[in-house]
Design a protein around this motif. Structure first.
Motif, PDB file in Angstrom:
ATOM      1  N   GLN A  14      57.678  -0.595  12.282  1.00 27.76           N
ATOM      2  CA  GLN A  14      58.517  -0.318  11.113  1.00 27.76           C
ATOM      3  C   GLN A  14      57.781   0.560  10.097  1.00 27.76           C
ATOM      4  O   GLN A  14      58.354   1.498   9.537  1.00 27.76           O
ATOM      5  CB  GLN A  14      58.953  -1.627  10.448  1.00 27.76           C
ATOM      6  N   ASP A  17      57.468   4.080  11.451  1.00 28.31           N
ATOM      7  CA  ASP A  17      58.728   4.810  11.384  1.00 28.31           C
ATOM      8  C   ASP A  17      59.059   5.222   9.956  1.00 28.31           C
ATOM      9  O   ASP A  17      59.496   6.352   9.702  1.00 28.31           O
ATOM     10  CB  ASP A  17      59.846   3.928  11.950  1.00 28.31           C
ATOM     11  N   ARG A  18      58.824   4.347   9.005  1.00 31.57           N
ATOM     12  CA  ARG A  18      59.201   4.605   7.616  1.00 31.57           C
ATOM     13  C   ARG A  18      58.264   5.585   6.922  1.00 31.57           C
ATOM     14  O   ARG A  18      58.723   6.426   6.131  1.00 31.57           O
ATOM     15  CB  ARG A  18      59.226   3.271   6.854  1.00 31.57           C
ATOM     16  N   THR A  51      59.170   5.881  17.993  1.00 31.38           N
ATOM     17  CA  THR A  51      60.373   5.444  17.286  1.00 31.38           C
ATOM     18  C   THR A  51      61.468   6.508  17.289  1.00 31.38           C
ATOM     19  O   THR A  51      62.422   6.433  16.524  1.00 31.38           O
ATOM     20  CB  THR A  51      60.039   5.030  15.834  1.00 31.38           C
ATOM     21  N   ILE A  53      61.608  10.101  16.928  1.00 32.90           N
ATOM     22  CA  ILE A  53      61.825  11.267  16.076  1.00 32.90           C
ATOM     23  C   ILE A  53      62.143  12.517  16.904  1.00 32.90           C
ATOM     24  O   ILE A  53      63.002  13.320  16.525  1.00 32.90           O
ATOM     25  CB  ILE A  53      60.626  11.510  15.127  1.00 32.90           C
ATOM     26  N   ARG A  56      65.736  12.173  18.212  1.00 34.50           N
ATOM     27  CA  ARG A  56      66.718  12.530  17.184  1.00 34.50           C
ATOM     28  C   ARG A  56      66.812  14.052  17.030  1.00 34.50           C
ATOM     29  O   ARG A  56      67.912  14.603  16.885  1.00 34.50           O
ATOM     30  CB  ARG A  56      66.336  11.895  15.853  1.00 34.50           C
ATOM     31  N   GLN A  80      62.901  -0.023  17.508  1.00 33.45           N
ATOM     32  CA  GLN A  80      63.025   0.691  16.243  1.00 33.45           C
ATOM     33  C   GLN A  80      63.753   2.015  16.448  1.00 33.45           C
ATOM     34  O   GLN A  80      64.593   2.407  15.636  1.00 33.45           O
ATOM     35  CB  GLN A  80      61.639   0.927  15.638  1.00 33.45           C
ATOM     36  N   ALA A  81      63.437   2.719  17.537  1.00 32.78           N
ATOM     37  CA  ALA A  81      64.078   4.009  17.816  1.00 32.78           C
ATOM     38  C   ALA A  81      65.588   3.851  17.975  1.00 32.78           C
ATOM     39  O   ALA A  81      66.363   4.696  17.497  1.00 32.78           O
ATOM     40  CB  ALA A  81      63.476   4.613  19.077  1.00 32.78           C
ATOM     41  N   ARG A  82      66.014   2.786  18.627  1.00 31.98           N
ATOM     42  CA  ARG A  82      67.448   2.565  18.871  1.00 31.98           C
ATOM     43  C   ARG A  82      68.247   2.450  17.583  1.00 31.98           C
ATOM     44  O   ARG A  82      69.445   2.764  17.551  1.00 31.98           O
ATOM     45  CB  ARG A  82      67.652   1.315  19.719  1.00 31.98           C
ATOM     46  N   THR A  83      67.619   2.001  16.511  1.00 31.42           N
ATOM     47  CA  THR A  83      68.347   1.822  15.250  1.00 31.42           C
ATOM     48  C   THR A  83      68.839   3.145  14.678  1.00 31.42           C
ATOM     49  O   THR A  83      69.778   3.162  13.881  1.00 31.42           O
ATOM     50  CB  THR A  83      67.471   1.107  14.201  1.00 31.42           C
ATOM     51  N   HIS A  84      68.229   4.245  15.057  1.00 26.87           N
ATOM     52  CA  HIS A  84      68.602   5.552  14.509  1.00 26.87           C
ATOM     53  C   HIS A  84      69.728   6.222  15.287  1.00 26.87           C
ATOM     54  O   HIS A  84      70.469   7.036  14.728  1.00 26.87           O
ATOM     55  CB  HIS A  84      67.386   6.479  14.506  1.00 26.87           C
ATOM     56  N   LEU A  85      69.848   5.915  16.580  1.00 21.38           N
ATOM     57  CA  LEU A  85      70.856   6.575  17.418  1.00 21.38           C
ATOM     58  C   LEU A  85      71.651   5.531  18.193  1.00 21.38           C
ATOM     59  O   LEU A  85      71.935   5.700  19.385  1.00 21.38           O
ATOM     60  CB  LEU A  85      70.184   7.556  18.387  1.00 21.38           C
TER      61      LEU A  85
END
Length: 269
Positions: A14, A17-18, A51, A53, A56, A80-85
């Motif tokens: 996390q 990623d942030r 994560t 990037i 994306r 964590q990566a799945r939360t974006h796409l």
């Protein structure tokens, strides 16, 4: 490299990623996506996706009918990566070891890997797997960090931690992320894996943060360096992070800061 160098566990994913992704990874993800988009691939395999990037960037750059298979050894990073796409039907997420890919020979037009090759315990084997998954005429496109001295923020972090733990200084940065930049060695490893037409470019960007605290948190707590700091005990993770933040502020000033980042971008057929 040690086993702990691949330990992206707990809250590391996390924080990575942030803070770390926008700090040093985002600009290079755009660079890779541009290069891959220019090749007009029918499909893309990504290894060591972290994560997501690059995933994306590829999703935004490539036509909507081009499927993307994004893999990583660490399931917490993929979560964590799945939360974006989450709603991207053409992106397939799969836990996989880059040294033993679960895909048939000649399955993809392009294999891409952002800042992952440094973590391969056997780079020739990892490269051979990337080649095996490619169709004839396909390309392997990836990047690695250049010398730590050419990357301003991690260099200050590394030097500060050397001073903070003089009896047993942590070496994660120079051992792994910034430990694989010799171009002749990279070419030799790729050649041994069966690649040809190897092109290596030096690409420099600027790393920017709202304050010195952000890169201190990113590098000390959002990478496997966290485990090295915690294993050494006193003064502890929070005190070490604060010491790094103060060193960064002394070097780059209070308020928003910026520094150079440099990487090698490699393409091989």
């Amino acid at each position: 490299m040690t086993a702990s160098d691949k330990a992206f566990t707990g809250s590391i994913a996390q924080i990575y990623d942030r803070l770390l992704v926008p700090l040093i990874f985002a600009s290079y993800a755009q660079d890779l996506a541009q290069r891959i988009g220019a090749r007009q691939p029918r499909d893309v395999l990504e290894t060591a996706a972290g994560t997501g990037i690059v995933t994306r960037a590829l999703h935004a750059k490539l036509p909507p009918d081009v499927p993307i298979t994004a893999t990583d050894l660490n399931e917490p990073m993929l979560m964590q990566a799945r939360t974006h796409l989450a709603g991207a039907a053409r992106v397939r997420w799969q836990q996989a070891d880059a040294l033993a890919l679960p895909f048939a020979d000649r399955s993809f037009d392009v294999t891409v890997c952002q800042f992952g090759a440094m973590f391969f315990p056997d780079r020739v084997k990892g490269y051979a797997e990337a080649r095996r998954a490619l169709r004839p005429g396909g390309r392997f496109v990836f990047n690695v960090w250049d010398r730590i001295e050419d990357n301003a923020f991690p260099h200050v972090v590394h030097e500060t931690l050397q001073q903070l733990f003089p009896d047993d200084p942590p070496q994660f940065f120079t051992r792994t992320p910034h430990g694989y930049y010799d171009t002749e060695r990279i070419k030799a490893d790729l050649t041994a894996a069966g690649f040809a037409d190897i092109v290596i470019e030096t690409v420099t960007h600027r790393s920017r943060a709202a304050s010195a605290h952000e890169p201190a948190m990113a590098f000390c707590q959002g990478t496997p360096m966290r485990g090295e700091i915690e294993a050494r005990g006193t003064p502890g993770l929070e005190a070490a992070t604060q010491a790094v933040a103060e060193a960064l502020e002394r070097r780059f000033g209070a308020g928003p800061i910026e520094g150079a980042i440099q990487a090698l971008v490699i393409s091989a057929a």
